[in-house]
Design a protein around this motif. Structure first.
Motif, PDB file in Angstrom:
ATOM      1  N   LEU A  62       0.842  -1.208   0.000  1.00  0.00           N
ATOM      2  CA  LEU A  62       0.000   0.000   0.000  1.00  0.00           C
ATOM      3  C   LEU A  62       0.873   1.253   0.000  1.00  0.00           C
ATOM      4  O   LEU A  62       0.607   2.211  -0.719  1.00  0.00           O
ATOM      5  CB  LEU A  62      -0.925   0.011   1.230  1.00  0.00           C
ATOM      6  CG  LEU A  62      -2.194  -0.835   1.150  1.00  0.00           C
ATOM      7  CD1 LEU A  62      -2.913  -0.855   2.501  1.00  0.00           C
ATOM      8  CD2 LEU A  62      -3.146  -0.338   0.078  1.00  0.00           C
ATOM      9  N   THR A  63       1.945   1.212   0.796  1.00  0.00           N
ATOM     10  CA  THR A  63       2.836   2.377   0.891  1.00  0.00           C
ATOM     11  C   THR A  63       3.481   2.678  -0.464  1.00  0.00           C
ATOM     12  O   THR A  63       3.592   3.835  -0.870  1.00  0.00           O
ATOM     13  CB  THR A  63       3.924   2.124   1.957  1.00  0.00           C
ATOM     14  OG1 THR A  63       3.260   1.836   3.178  1.00  0.00           O
ATOM     15  CG2 THR A  63       4.820   3.337   2.138  1.00  0.00           C
TER      16      THR A  63
ATOM     17  N   TYR B 212      -1.480   7.176  -5.163  1.00  0.00           N
ATOM     18  CA  TYR B 212      -2.878   7.085  -5.622  1.00  0.00           C
ATOM     19  C   TYR B 212      -3.869   7.270  -4.477  1.00  0.00           C
ATOM     20  O   TYR B 212      -5.068   7.329  -4.703  1.00  0.00           O
ATOM     21  CB  TYR B 212      -3.157   5.711  -6.252  1.00  0.00           C
ATOM     22  CG  TYR B 212      -2.507   5.522  -7.594  1.00  0.00           C
ATOM     23  CD1 TYR B 212      -2.923   6.268  -8.697  1.00  0.00           C
ATOM     24  CD2 TYR B 212      -1.484   4.589  -7.766  1.00  0.00           C
ATOM     25  CE1 TYR B 212      -2.328   6.093  -9.940  1.00  0.00           C
ATOM     26  CE2 TYR B 212      -0.888   4.412  -9.002  1.00  0.00           C
ATOM     27  CZ  TYR B 212      -1.316   5.162 -10.076  1.00  0.00           C
ATOM     28  OH  TYR B 212      -0.733   4.995 -11.302  1.00  0.00           O
ATOM     29  N   LEU B 213      -3.349   7.280  -3.265  1.00  0.00           N
ATOM     30  CA  LEU B 213      -4.223   7.317  -2.081  1.00  0.00           C
ATOM     31  C   LEU B 213      -4.302   8.723  -1.504  1.00  0.00           C
ATOM     32  O   LEU B 213      -3.285   9.392  -1.357  1.00  0.00           O
ATOM     33  CB  LEU B 213      -3.637   6.422  -0.990  1.00  0.00           C
ATOM     34  CG  LEU B 213      -3.993   4.962  -0.976  1.00  0.00           C
ATOM     35  CD1 LEU B 213      -3.254   4.269   0.167  1.00  0.00           C
ATOM     36  CD2 LEU B 213      -5.489   4.767  -0.806  1.00  0.00           C
ATOM     37  N   ILE B 214      -5.505   9.136  -1.149  1.00  0.00           N
ATOM     38  CA  ILE B 214      -5.670  10.410  -0.454  1.00  0.00           C
ATOM     39  C   ILE B 214      -5.868  10.071   1.022  1.00  0.00           C
ATOM     40  O   ILE B 214      -6.915   9.536   1.418  1.00  0.00           O
ATOM     41  CB  ILE B 214      -6.889  11.181  -1.009  1.00  0.00           C
ATOM     42  CG1 ILE B 214      -6.749  11.403  -2.516  1.00  0.00           C
ATOM     43  CG2 ILE B 214      -7.054  12.494  -0.263  1.00  0.00           C
ATOM     44  CD1 ILE B 214      -5.598  12.294  -2.938  1.00  0.00           C
ATOM     45  N   GLU B 215      -4.848  10.352   1.816  1.00  0.00           N
ATOM     46  CA  GLU B 215      -4.871   9.868   3.204  1.00  0.00           C
ATOM     47  C   GLU B 215      -5.659  10.769   4.150  1.00  0.00           C
ATOM     48  O   GLU B 215      -6.145  10.319   5.178  1.00  0.00           O
ATOM     49  CB  GLU B 215      -3.439   9.662   3.687  1.00  0.00           C
ATOM     50  CG  GLU B 215      -2.823   8.464   2.955  1.00  0.00           C
ATOM     51  CD  GLU B 215      -1.379   8.198   3.347  1.00  0.00           C
ATOM     52  OE1 GLU B 215      -1.190   7.584   4.398  1.00  0.00           O
ATOM     53  OE2 GLU B 215      -0.479   8.595   2.597  1.00  0.00           O
ATOM     54  N   THR B 216      -5.787  12.042   3.813  1.00  0.00           N
ATOM     55  CA  THR B 216      -6.577  12.962   4.647  1.00  0.00           C
ATOM     56  C   THR B 216      -7.656  13.602   3.762  1.00  0.00           C
ATOM     57  O   THR B 216      -7.601  14.806   3.478  1.00  0.00           O
ATOM     58  CB  THR B 216      -5.677  14.035   5.275  1.00  0.00           C
ATOM     59  OG1 THR B 216      -4.903  14.656   4.233  1.00  0.00           O
ATOM     60  CG2 THR B 216      -4.739  13.440   6.309  1.00  0.00           C
ATOM     61  N   PRO B 217      -8.632  12.805   3.335  1.00  0.00           N
ATOM     62  CA  PRO B 217      -9.578  13.281   2.309  1.00  0.00           C
ATOM     63  C   PRO B 217     -10.403  14.485   2.747  1.00  0.00           C
ATOM     64  O   PRO B 217     -10.741  15.327   1.923  1.00  0.00           O
ATOM     65  CB  PRO B 217     -10.472  12.068   2.037  1.00  0.00           C
ATOM     66  CG  PRO B 217     -10.296  11.165   3.207  1.00  0.00           C
ATOM     67  CD  PRO B 217      -8.918  11.403   3.714  1.00  0.00           C
TER      68      PRO B 217
ATOM     69  N   LEU C 138      -8.753  -2.908  -1.862  1.00  0.00           N
ATOM     70  CA  LEU C 138      -8.216  -1.623  -2.306  1.00  0.00           C
ATOM     71  C   LEU C 138      -6.828  -1.795  -2.920  1.00  0.00           C
ATOM     72  O   LEU C 138      -6.499  -1.181  -3.939  1.00  0.00           O
ATOM     73  CB  LEU C 138      -8.143  -0.658  -1.116  1.00  0.00           C
ATOM     74  CG  LEU C 138      -7.542   0.699  -1.440  1.00  0.00           C
ATOM     75  CD1 LEU C 138      -8.502   1.511  -2.303  1.00  0.00           C
ATOM     76  CD2 LEU C 138      -7.227   1.467  -0.169  1.00  0.00           C
ATOM     77  N   LEU C 139      -6.019  -2.629  -2.297  1.00  0.00           N
ATOM     78  CA  LEU C 139      -4.666  -2.868  -2.815  1.00  0.00           C
ATOM     79  C   LEU C 139      -4.719  -3.350  -4.259  1.00  0.00           C
ATOM     80  O   LEU C 139      -3.947  -2.893  -5.110  1.00  0.00           O
ATOM     81  CB  LEU C 139      -3.949  -3.890  -1.930  1.00  0.00           C
ATOM     82  CG  LEU C 139      -2.551  -4.290  -2.378  1.00  0.00           C
ATOM     83  CD1 LEU C 139      -1.610  -3.085  -2.421  1.00  0.00           C
ATOM     84  CD2 LEU C 139      -1.974  -5.367  -1.462  1.00  0.00           C
ATOM     85  N   ARG C 140      -5.648  -4.240  -4.570  1.00  0.00           N
ATOM     86  CA  ARG C 140      -5.777  -4.730  -5.950  1.00  0.00           C
ATOM     87  C   ARG C 140      -6.136  -3.580  -6.899  1.00  0.00           C
ATOM     88  O   ARG C 140      -5.643  -3.489  -8.008  1.00  0.00           O
ATOM     89  CB  ARG C 140      -6.850  -5.840  -6.045  1.00  0.00           C
ATOM     90  CG  ARG C 140      -6.441  -7.153  -5.453  1.00  0.00           C
ATOM     91  CD  ARG C 140      -5.256  -7.772  -6.203  1.00  0.00           C
ATOM     92  NE  ARG C 140      -5.574  -8.046  -7.594  1.00  0.00           N
ATOM     93  CZ  ARG C 140      -4.813  -7.668  -8.627  1.00  0.00           C
ATOM     94  NH1 ARG C 140      -3.676  -7.023  -8.439  1.00  0.00           N
ATOM     95  NH2 ARG C 140      -5.180  -7.963  -9.867  1.00  0.00           N
ATOM     96  N   ALA C 141      -7.034  -2.704  -6.419  1.00  0.00           N
ATOM     97  CA  ALA C 141      -7.432  -1.556  -7.246  1.00  0.00           C
ATOM     98  C   ALA C 141      -6.235  -0.649  -7.514  1.00  0.00           C
ATOM     99  O   ALA C 141      -6.021  -0.187  -8.647  1.00  0.00           O
ATOM    100  CB  ALA C 141      -8.550  -0.769  -6.555  1.00  0.00           C
ATOM    101  N   LEU C 142      -5.424  -0.426  -6.487  1.00  0.00           N
ATOM    102  CA  LEU C 142      -4.236   0.423  -6.655  1.00  0.00           C
ATOM    103  C   LEU C 142      -3.252  -0.219  -7.633  1.00  0.00           C
ATOM    104  O   LEU C 142      -2.697   0.455  -8.506  1.00  0.00           O
ATOM    105  CB  LEU C 142      -3.541   0.629  -5.302  1.00  0.00           C
ATOM    106  CG  LEU C 142      -4.298   1.413  -4.238  1.00  0.00           C
ATOM    107  CD1 LEU C 142      -3.540   1.386  -2.919  1.00  0.00           C
ATOM    108  CD2 LEU C 142      -4.498   2.847  -4.673  1.00  0.00           C
ATOM    109  N   GLU C 143      -3.051  -1.509  -7.487  1.00  0.00           N
ATOM    110  CA  GLU C 143      -2.084  -2.194  -8.359  1.00  0.00           C
ATOM    111  C   GLU C 143      -2.545  -2.180  -9.816  1.00  0.00           C
ATOM    112  O   GLU C 143      -1.752  -1.975 -10.730  1.00  0.00           O
ATOM    113  CB  GLU C 143      -1.855  -3.629  -7.855  1.00  0.00           C
ATOM    114  CG  GLU C 143      -1.057  -3.630  -6.557  1.00  0.00           C
ATOM    115  CD  GLU C 143      -0.860  -5.017  -5.936  1.00  0.00           C
ATOM    116  OE1 GLU C 143       0.070  -5.162  -5.138  1.00  0.00           O
ATOM    117  OE2 GLU C 143      -1.651  -5.938  -6.230  1.00  0.00           O
TER     118      GLU C 143
END
Ligand code: SAM
Length: 210
Positions: A13-14, A19-24, A75-80
């Motif tokens: 994930l890191t 691609y991730l918004i951590e503080t949306p 989610l990890l699959r979506a990111l990959e």
């Protein structure tokens, strides 16, 4: 359905955290600052492994897409997959959303997709369904006046409930079918992972657009 934990989840994930918004919540009212283009913004709530969003993003490169997913292994699959397809106009939020108004300002979204949302079949869990009336009201608030809510589901009970909630609130239905893939709307559809699974098992797909 809960997924098994992927190996080295945190590291993987890191590695894809761009691609991730951590503080949306910080982007509420200012989501366009996140993307390269200023096109319309669309959300899939419960985006699973991302097939639908990636298809939409590839077909609409002038628009921007946000996927929200609570389960980390999914989610990890979506990111990959997003990374492998070199998509630039999608970002993801890792959370189980409670109140969409915490994340988006009034009129900020052009469309919300609810694809194969968890049905929560027990009556006492009706308020957890993502098409529960009070949620629909909140979605309307963060949508532009001409924005839409699109619902697809294999689950006939969830679909009946959704139609009842729409009627209870007096919302207008723009399109509706209980057999999406035999309908006039089929040709333009981008399918989800769940949709492919249910279709190959011969299940009709319900669809309504508000
Ligand atoms: C049945 S799956 C469908 C996935 C995908 N949309 C598809 O059609 O293939 C529903 C997904 O929604 C996610 N989900 C359910 N409630 C959610 C919430 N409140 N916020 C974020 N994700 C949620 C679940 O973790 C699950 O991955």
């Amino acid at each position: 359905m809960r997924q098994r934990k992927a190996k080295n989840m945190e590291e993987r994930l890191t590695a894809l955290k761009h691609y991730l918004i951590e503080t949306p919540g910080e982007y509420k009212g200012d989501w366009h600052s996140v993307f390269e283009n200023k096109g319309p913004l669309y959300l899939e709530l419960g985006c699973g492994k991302g097939q639908f969003l990636i298809g939409q993003a590839q077909a609409n490169t002038d628009a921007n897409f946000i996927g929200i997913e609570g389960q980390d292994s999914v989610l990890l699959r979506a990111l990959e997959k997003t990374d492998a397809a070199e998509i630039v106009n999608i970002r993801f939020i890792h959370m189980f959303v409670r109140d969409i108004r915490d994340l988006f300002g009034d009129g900020e979204l052009s469309g919300i997709y609810l694809n194969f949302s968890d049905p929560w079949p027990k009556a006492r869990h009706a308020k957890r369904r993502l098409t529960y009336g009070e949620y629909l009201v909140r979605y309307k608030q963060v949508l532009r006046e001409d924005g839409f809510i699109a619902v697809k589901t294999d689950n006939d009970g969830l679909f009946d409930f959704t139609l009842e909630e729409i009627e209870r609130l007096g919302l207008e239905i723009k399109e509706m079918t209980r057999d999406l893939h035999s309908s006039d709307y089929a040709a333009r559809e981008i399918t989800t992972e769940y949709e492919d699974k249910f279709r190959s098992a011969g299940k009709n797909i319900n669809y309504v657009l508000l």
